[in-house]
Motif scaffolding. Structure first.
Motif, PDB file in Angstrom:
ATOM      1  N   ARG A 168      31.773 -43.743 191.928  1.00  6.29           N
ATOM      2  CA  ARG A 168      30.736 -42.698 192.541  1.00  6.29           C
ATOM      3  C   ARG A 168      29.485 -42.344 191.216  1.00  6.29           C
ATOM      4  N   PHE A 169      28.432 -41.912 191.849  1.00  7.17           N
ATOM      5  CA  PHE A 169      27.534 -41.308 190.828  1.00  7.17           C
ATOM      6  C   PHE A 169      27.517 -39.990 190.920  1.00  7.17           C
ATOM      7  N   ALA A 170      27.022 -39.378 189.663  1.00  3.84           N
ATOM      8  CA  ALA A 170      26.752 -37.918 189.545  1.00  3.84           C
ATOM      9  C   ALA A 170      25.523 -37.507 190.744  1.00  3.84           C
ATOM     10  N   PRO A 171      25.617 -36.346 190.952  1.00  5.55           N
ATOM     11  CA  PRO A 171      24.483 -35.817 191.889  1.00  5.55           C
ATOM     12  C   PRO A 171      23.094 -36.300 191.637  1.00  5.55           C
ATOM     13  N   PHE A 172      22.716 -36.441 190.636  1.00  9.56           N
ATOM     14  CA  PHE A 172      21.056 -36.698 190.214  1.00  9.56           C
ATOM     15  C   PHE A 172      21.370 -38.621 189.845  1.00  9.56           C
ATOM     16  N   GLY A 173      22.368 -39.069 190.045  1.00  8.92           N
ATOM     17  CA  GLY A 173      22.511 -40.451 190.203  1.00  8.92           C
ATOM     18  C   GLY A 173      22.879 -40.836 188.745  1.00  8.92           C
ATOM     19  N   ASP A 174      22.999 -40.082 187.609  1.00  5.99           N
ATOM     20  CA  ASP A 174      23.399 -40.615 186.212  1.00  5.99           C
ATOM     21  C   ASP A 174      24.366 -39.298 185.641  1.00  5.99           C
ATOM     22  N   PRO A 175      25.511 -39.628 184.937  1.00  9.12           N
ATOM     23  CA  PRO A 175      26.154 -41.191 184.940  1.00  9.12           C
ATOM     24  C   PRO A 175      26.700 -41.562 186.168  1.00  9.12           C
ATOM     25  N   THR A 229      23.244 -56.423 186.863  1.00  9.59           N
ATOM     26  CA  THR A 229      23.387 -55.578 185.826  1.00  9.59           C
ATOM     27  C   THR A 229      24.327 -54.494 186.312  1.00  9.59           C
ATOM     28  N   LEU A 230      25.284 -53.658 185.754  1.00  6.09           N
ATOM     29  CA  LEU A 230      26.189 -52.870 186.446  1.00  6.09           C
ATOM     30  C   LEU A 230      25.619 -51.662 186.815  1.00  6.09           C
ATOM     31  N   ASP A 231      24.314 -51.386 186.605  1.00  5.49           N
ATOM     32  CA  ASP A 231      23.840 -50.239 187.073  1.00  5.49           C
ATOM     33  C   ASP A 231      23.082 -50.609 188.402  1.00  5.49           C
ATOM     34  N   GLN A 232      23.156 -52.032 188.752  1.00  7.29           N
ATOM     35  CA  GLN A 232      22.501 -52.380 190.169  1.00  7.29           C
ATOM     36  C   GLN A 232      23.702 -52.207 191.307  1.00  7.29           C
ATOM     37  N   LEU A 233      24.967 -52.047 190.860  1.00 11.90           N
ATOM     38  CA  LEU A 233      25.908 -52.066 191.999  1.00 11.90           C
ATOM     39  C   LEU A 233      25.875 -50.831 192.586  1.00 11.90           C
ATOM     40  N   LYS A 234      26.372 -50.767 193.835  1.00  8.60           N
ATOM     41  CA  LYS A 234      26.437 -49.571 194.530  1.00  8.60           C
ATOM     42  C   LYS A 234      27.848 -48.973 194.751  1.00  8.60           C
ATOM     43  N   VAL A 235      27.937 -47.960 195.307  1.00  8.69           N
ATOM     44  CA  VAL A 235      29.389 -47.333 195.243  1.00  8.69           C
ATOM     45  C   VAL A 235      30.156 -48.167 196.165  1.00  8.69           C
ATOM     46  N   GLY A 236      31.649 -48.421 195.781  1.00  2.00           N
ATOM     47  CA  GLY A 236      32.416 -49.310 196.446  1.00  2.00           C
ATOM     48  C   GLY A 236      32.344 -50.755 196.022  1.00  2.00           C
ATOM     49  N   GLY A 269      42.786 -49.431 185.544  1.00  2.00           N
ATOM     50  CA  GLY A 269      43.759 -48.564 185.611  1.00  2.00           C
ATOM     51  C   GLY A 269      43.175 -46.869 185.343  1.00  2.00           C
ATOM     52  N   TYR A 270      41.894 -46.748 184.821  1.00  4.72           N
ATOM     53  CA  TYR A 270      41.177 -45.410 184.447  1.00  4.72           C
ATOM     54  C   TYR A 270      39.998 -45.402 185.001  1.00  4.72           C
ATOM     55  N   SER A 271      39.645 -44.150 184.981  1.00  6.23           N
ATOM     56  CA  SER A 271      38.125 -43.968 185.451  1.00  6.23           C
ATOM     57  C   SER A 271      37.233 -43.812 184.265  1.00  6.23           C
ATOM     58  N   LEU A 272      35.900 -44.426 184.119  1.00  8.04           N
ATOM     59  CA  LEU A 272      35.250 -44.000 183.070  1.00  8.04           C
ATOM     60  C   LEU A 272      33.766 -43.711 183.356  1.00  8.04           C
ATOM     61  N   SER A 273      32.929 -42.624 182.952  1.00 10.57           N
ATOM     62  CA  SER A 273      31.785 -42.462 183.261  1.00 10.57           C
ATOM     63  C   SER A 273      31.019 -42.827 182.230  1.00 10.57           C
ATOM     64  N   ILE A 274      29.798 -43.609 182.437  1.00  5.86           N
ATOM     65  CA  ILE A 274      28.792 -44.270 181.807  1.00  5.86           C
ATOM     66  C   ILE A 274      27.254 -44.083 182.248  1.00  5.86           C
ATOM     67  N   ARG A 275      26.615 -44.076 181.346  1.00  4.74           N
ATOM     68  CA  ARG A 275      24.945 -43.667 181.433  1.00  4.74           C
ATOM     69  C   ARG A 275      24.504 -44.854 182.118  1.00  4.74           C
TER      70      ARG A 275
END
Length: 80
Positions: A48-55, A8-15, A62-68
């Motif tokens: 990247r992840f927000a400082p507390f990990g969410d979102p 699932t997408l939430d299991q991927l790490k930065v990069g 071609g664009y950035s999207l923040s998702i919970r």
């Protein structure tokens, strides 16, 4: 050649990157995610992840999207 696995997408790490394979959970969320451009076959990169990990911030089409993370947990991704 690296082994491909479905997570699932939430299991991927930065990069890490992957390709959207489908969804799990309620259909109302599926429609909202598709409207945002998260359709099957789309390549994504975890930026990247927000400082507390969410979102989490992802890059697609071609664009950035923040998702919970709770929504990201419903998106199936094939990654290397």
């Amino acid at each position: 050649m690296p082994e491909m696995k479905s997570v699932t997408l939430d299991q991927l790490k930065v990069g890490e990157s992957g390709v959207i394979q489908g969804y799990q959970g309620e259909e109302d969320l599926h429609f909202r995610l598709k409207e945002l451009g998260l359709v099957s076959g789309t390549s994504i990169l975890v930026k990247r992840f927000a400082p507390f990990g969410d979102p989490m911030e992802i890059v697609l089409r071609g664009y950035s999207l923040s998702i919970r993370k709770q929504d990201a947990a419903k998106i199936l991704v094939m990654n290397a």
